[in-house]
Design a protein around this motif. Sequence first.
Motif, PDB file in Angstrom:
ATOM      1  N   ASN A   1       1.171  -0.916  -0.002  1.00  0.00           N
ATOM      2  CA  ASN A   1       0.151   0.070  -0.431  1.00  0.00           C
ATOM      3  C   ASN A   1       0.634   0.984   0.327  1.00  0.00           C
ATOM      4  O   ASN A   1       2.407   0.907   0.166  1.00  0.00           O
ATOM      5  CB  ASN A   1      -1.171  -0.105   1.237  1.00  0.00           C
ATOM      6  CG  ASN A   1      -0.613   0.136   2.515  1.00  0.00           C
ATOM      7  OD1 ASN A   1       0.950  -0.242   2.291  1.00  0.00           O
ATOM      8  ND2 ASN A   1      -1.079  -0.554   3.228  1.00  0.00           N
ATOM      9  N   PHE A   2       0.394   2.252  -0.464  1.00  0.00           N
ATOM     10  CA  PHE A   2       1.355   4.018  -0.117  1.00  0.00           C
ATOM     11  C   PHE A   2       1.828   4.102   0.836  1.00  0.00           C
ATOM     12  O   PHE A   2       3.105   4.014   0.698  1.00  0.00           O
ATOM     13  CB  PHE A   2       0.352   5.005  -0.036  1.00  0.00           C
ATOM     14  CG  PHE A   2       0.791   6.288  -0.884  1.00  0.00           C
ATOM     15  CD1 PHE A   2       1.586   6.098  -1.676  1.00  0.00           C
ATOM     16  CD2 PHE A   2       0.734   6.453   0.156  1.00  0.00           C
ATOM     17  CE1 PHE A   2       2.103   7.472  -2.598  1.00  0.00           C
ATOM     18  CE2 PHE A   2       1.640   8.748   0.051  1.00  0.00           C
ATOM     19  CZ  PHE A   2       2.894   8.351  -1.873  1.00  0.00           C
ATOM     20  N   SER A   3       1.520   3.336   2.110  1.00  0.00           N
ATOM     21  CA  SER A   3       2.182   4.106   3.645  1.00  0.00           C
ATOM     22  C   SER A   3       3.189   3.379   3.732  1.00  0.00           C
ATOM     23  O   SER A   3       4.237   3.466   4.322  1.00  0.00           O
ATOM     24  CB  SER A   3       1.161   3.461   4.600  1.00  0.00           C
ATOM     25  OG  SER A   3      -0.214   4.333   4.499  1.00  0.00           O
ATOM     26  N   ASN A   4       3.497   2.079   3.172  1.00  0.00           N
ATOM     27  CA  ASN A   4       4.951   1.049   2.948  1.00  0.00           C
ATOM     28  C   ASN A   4       5.511   1.208   1.871  1.00  0.00           C
ATOM     29  O   ASN A   4       6.473   1.046   2.228  1.00  0.00           O
ATOM     30  CB  ASN A   4       4.480  -0.844   2.974  1.00  0.00           C
ATOM     31  CG  ASN A   4       3.235  -0.699   4.240  1.00  0.00           C
ATOM     32  OD1 ASN A   4       3.369   0.132   5.690  1.00  0.00           O
ATOM     33  ND2 ASN A   4       2.510  -1.955   4.042  1.00  0.00           N
ATOM     34  N   PHE A   5       5.293   1.439   0.572  1.00  0.00           N
ATOM     35  CA  PHE A   5       5.738   1.280  -0.962  1.00  0.00           C
ATOM     36  C   PHE A   5       5.476   2.356  -1.245  1.00  0.00           C
ATOM     37  O   PHE A   5       6.680   3.271  -1.815  1.00  0.00           O
ATOM     38  CB  PHE A   5       5.343   0.231  -1.382  1.00  0.00           C
ATOM     39  CG  PHE A   5       5.691  -0.834  -0.958  1.00  0.00           C
ATOM     40  CD1 PHE A   5       7.345  -1.827  -0.932  1.00  0.00           C
ATOM     41  CD2 PHE A   5       4.677  -1.535  -0.095  1.00  0.00           C
ATOM     42  CE1 PHE A   5       7.593  -3.226   0.105  1.00  0.00           C
ATOM     43  CE2 PHE A   5       4.972  -3.379   0.377  1.00  0.00           C
ATOM     44  CZ  PHE A   5       6.793  -3.936   0.475  1.00  0.00           C
ATOM     45  N   GLY A   6       5.661   3.694  -0.756  1.00  0.00           N
ATOM     46  CA  GLY A   6       5.096   5.131  -1.782  1.00  0.00           C
ATOM     47  C   GLY A   6       4.699   4.650  -2.763  1.00  0.00           C
ATOM     48  O   GLY A   6       3.352   4.581  -3.564  1.00  0.00           O
ATOM     49  N   SER A   7       5.067   5.663  -3.981  1.00  0.00           N
ATOM     50  CA  SER A   7       5.308   5.788  -4.804  1.00  0.00           C
ATOM     51  C   SER A   7       5.784   3.858  -6.069  1.00  0.00           C
ATOM     52  O   SER A   7       4.568   3.795  -7.872  1.00  0.00           O
ATOM     53  CB  SER A   7       6.159   6.585  -6.061  1.00  0.00           C
ATOM     54  OG  SER A   7       7.669   6.041  -6.103  1.00  0.00           O
TER      55      SER A   7
ATOM     56  N   ALA B   1       3.793   1.139  -5.302  1.00  0.00           N
ATOM     57  CA  ALA B   1       2.591   0.776  -5.087  1.00  0.00           C
ATOM     58  C   ALA B   1       1.643   0.252  -5.487  1.00  0.00           C
ATOM     59  O   ALA B   1       1.559  -0.315  -5.829  1.00  0.00           O
ATOM     60  CB  ALA B   1       1.752   1.478  -3.685  1.00  0.00           C
ATOM     61  N   ALA B   2       1.359   1.257  -6.375  1.00  0.00           N
ATOM     62  CA  ALA B   2       1.181   1.336  -7.672  1.00  0.00           C
ATOM     63  C   ALA B   2       1.723   0.056  -8.647  1.00  0.00           C
ATOM     64  O   ALA B   2       0.777  -0.757  -8.972  1.00  0.00           O
ATOM     65  CB  ALA B   2       0.836   2.305  -8.271  1.00  0.00           C
ATOM     66  N   PRO B   3       2.363  -0.144  -8.984  1.00  0.00           N
ATOM     67  CA  PRO B   3       3.402  -1.003  -9.778  1.00  0.00           C
ATOM     68  C   PRO B   3       2.983  -2.413  -9.214  1.00  0.00           C
ATOM     69  O   PRO B   3       3.391  -3.188 -10.103  1.00  0.00           O
ATOM     70  CB  PRO B   3       4.878  -0.363  -9.832  1.00  0.00           C
ATOM     71  CG  PRO B   3       5.628   0.792  -9.449  1.00  0.00           C
ATOM     72  CD  PRO B   3       3.773   1.373  -9.539  1.00  0.00           C
ATOM     73  N   LEU B   4       3.734  -2.221  -8.115  1.00  0.00           N
ATOM     74  CA  LEU B   4       3.597  -3.407  -7.345  1.00  0.00           C
ATOM     75  C   LEU B   4       2.387  -4.195  -6.981  1.00  0.00           C
ATOM     76  O   LEU B   4       2.014  -5.378  -7.400  1.00  0.00           O
ATOM     77  CB  LEU B   4       4.057  -3.313  -6.374  1.00  0.00           C
ATOM     78  CG  LEU B   4       5.398  -2.900  -6.199  1.00  0.00           C
ATOM     79  CD1 LEU B   4       6.134  -2.692  -4.008  1.00  0.00           C
ATOM     80  CD2 LEU B   4       6.299  -4.090  -6.244  1.00  0.00           C
ATOM     81  N   LEU B   5       1.125  -4.175  -7.142  1.00  0.00           N
ATOM     82  CA  LEU B   5       0.254  -3.846  -7.307  1.00  0.00           C
ATOM     83  C   LEU B   5      -0.111  -4.464  -8.344  1.00  0.00           C
ATOM     84  O   LEU B   5      -1.522  -5.524  -8.748  1.00  0.00           O
ATOM     85  CB  LEU B   5      -0.951  -2.963  -6.917  1.00  0.00           C
ATOM     86  CG  LEU B   5      -1.648  -2.815  -5.247  1.00  0.00           C
ATOM     87  CD1 LEU B   5      -1.682  -1.767  -4.802  1.00  0.00           C
ATOM     88  CD2 LEU B   5      -1.184  -3.545  -4.523  1.00  0.00           C
TER      89      LEU B   5
ATOM     90  N   SER C   1       7.749  -9.116 -14.913  1.00  0.00           N
ATOM     91  CA  SER C   1       6.479  -8.662 -13.734  1.00  0.00           C
ATOM     92  C   SER C   1       6.298  -6.993 -14.310  1.00  0.00           C
ATOM     93  O   SER C   1       5.341  -6.601 -14.533  1.00  0.00           O
ATOM     94  CB  SER C   1       6.607  -8.718 -12.378  1.00  0.00           C
ATOM     95  OG  SER C   1       6.650 -10.016 -11.620  1.00  0.00           O
ATOM     96  N   MET C   2       7.698  -6.289 -14.303  1.00  0.00           N
ATOM     97  CA  MET C   2       7.660  -5.036 -14.765  1.00  0.00           C
ATOM     98  C   MET C   2       6.992  -5.019 -16.211  1.00  0.00           C
ATOM     99  O   MET C   2       5.692  -4.014 -16.447  1.00  0.00           O
ATOM    100  CB  MET C   2       8.571  -4.243 -14.080  1.00  0.00           C
ATOM    101  CG  MET C   2       8.772  -4.031 -13.159  1.00  0.00           C
ATOM    102  SD  MET C   2      10.421  -3.777 -12.219  1.00  0.00           S
ATOM    103  CE  MET C   2       9.937  -1.389 -12.794  1.00  0.00           C
ATOM    104  N   MET C   3       7.214  -5.820 -16.780  1.00  0.00           N
ATOM    105  CA  MET C   3       7.406  -6.081 -18.381  1.00  0.00           C
ATOM    106  C   MET C   3       6.047  -6.187 -18.160  1.00  0.00           C
ATOM    107  O   MET C   3       5.646  -5.746 -19.171  1.00  0.00           O
ATOM    108  CB  MET C   3       8.259  -7.052 -19.061  1.00  0.00           C
ATOM    109  CG  MET C   3       9.882  -6.119 -18.996  1.00  0.00           C
ATOM    110  SD  MET C   3       9.721  -4.445 -19.270  1.00  0.00           S
ATOM    111  CE  MET C   3      10.619  -3.718 -18.114  1.00  0.00           C
ATOM    112  N   ARG C   4       4.900  -7.179 -17.983  1.00  0.00           N
ATOM    113  CA  ARG C   4       3.695  -7.277 -18.281  1.00  0.00           C
ATOM    114  C   ARG C   4       3.006  -6.120 -17.292  1.00  0.00           C
ATOM    115  O   ARG C   4       1.830  -5.482 -18.411  1.00  0.00           O
ATOM    116  CB  ARG C   4       3.411  -8.444 -17.042  1.00  0.00           C
ATOM    117  CG  ARG C   4       3.909  -9.876 -17.588  1.00  0.00           C
ATOM    118  CD  ARG C   4       3.519 -11.279 -16.813  1.00  0.00           C
ATOM    119  NE  ARG C   4       3.347 -11.245 -15.460  1.00  0.00           N
ATOM    120  CZ  ARG C   4       4.867 -11.234 -15.104  1.00  0.00           C
ATOM    121  NH1 ARG C   4       4.970 -12.510 -15.932  1.00  0.00           N
ATOM    122  NH2 ARG C   4       4.669 -11.803 -14.124  1.00  0.00           N
ATOM    123  N   GLY C   5       3.295  -5.247 -15.974  1.00  0.00           N
ATOM    124  CA  GLY C   5       2.764  -4.305 -16.170  1.00  0.00           C
ATOM    125  C   GLY C   5       2.696  -3.388 -17.179  1.00  0.00           C
ATOM    126  O   GLY C   5       1.417  -2.556 -17.529  1.00  0.00           O
TER     127      GLY C   5
END
Length: 293
Positions: free
Chosen positions: A107-113, A115-119, A197-201
């Motif tokens: 989430n944003f509290s834990n990972f900041g910016s 968070a969105a790419p990880l999700l 995984s980043m390439m898939r995103g």
Amino acid sequence: MSRVWKFLFSFVLFAAVCYGGLVWFIDSEVSKEIDQAVANTPGMELVYDDVTVSISDHSVKLDGVEAKLPDGQRFTAETLQISRIDQVNPVPHFLTAQASGVSMTVNFSNFGSWAAPLLAMGLKTVNGDVAFNYDYDAETKALKLNELDIKVTDIGDLNLSGTIASLNLEELRVEQMLGLRVASADLKYTDRSLINSMMRGAANAMGTTDGKARATICAELAAMADYAGKDDNVVAENALRGIKRFVDNPGNLTISVKPAEPVPFLFLFMGRDFYDNLRLLNVKVSTDSSDDI
């Protein structure tokens, strides 16, 4: 002879009881000290199931940890062990700690910016192990990060080391951050699945295939390297080509920062662009790819 055996048995039993009592006493006292230290740190929360102290090496191990850091990050850990810590200075001048079975919600509290790419990659939690080790020299005002080792299950392993200069831990204030200097740094990363995984995103965002998304990103990195080369910035050119190789063929990546002299953090924001900062920090990138730069 029987009296001797009875004496030895009684002595061993007595020693065992004394040792058990000593360990219980130490564990109890350490638990009080930990709770007091947490209470004295604004924004810090710490809950644990059990604490164990090793008499032989004085290490402290916490089991079943749930923690909230002052900046809002929350995590759980199966065990948290502190094997070396400075107990003299308010801000420890040295520390060695390891945490296993760490879990953080994405989430944003834990990972900041991040968070969105990880999700977008389908990650709801990040699990792994962490090791942390540093030493501070009060005379030279330098903090040496001996090791920050992060192993994230099925994603990748990251190891960071380096030295920060012009840091006064004894009078730590926010305004001092402006005077910090980067003396050196080494980052080593072994990819498991993060890049793919980043390439898939990226492919989902572009509305294309994974292969075409990777090709597009590699082409952009190559164009950036060409731009740096035309500007006679060999350091930036080689670094960007190294990153391109890694994105194209993920494996092992090493990024080293070795400036001629420590670089103030402030210099990185004084009108210099990304390419200038790479040259200023003398960044070098190497991979295990067989491709030439």
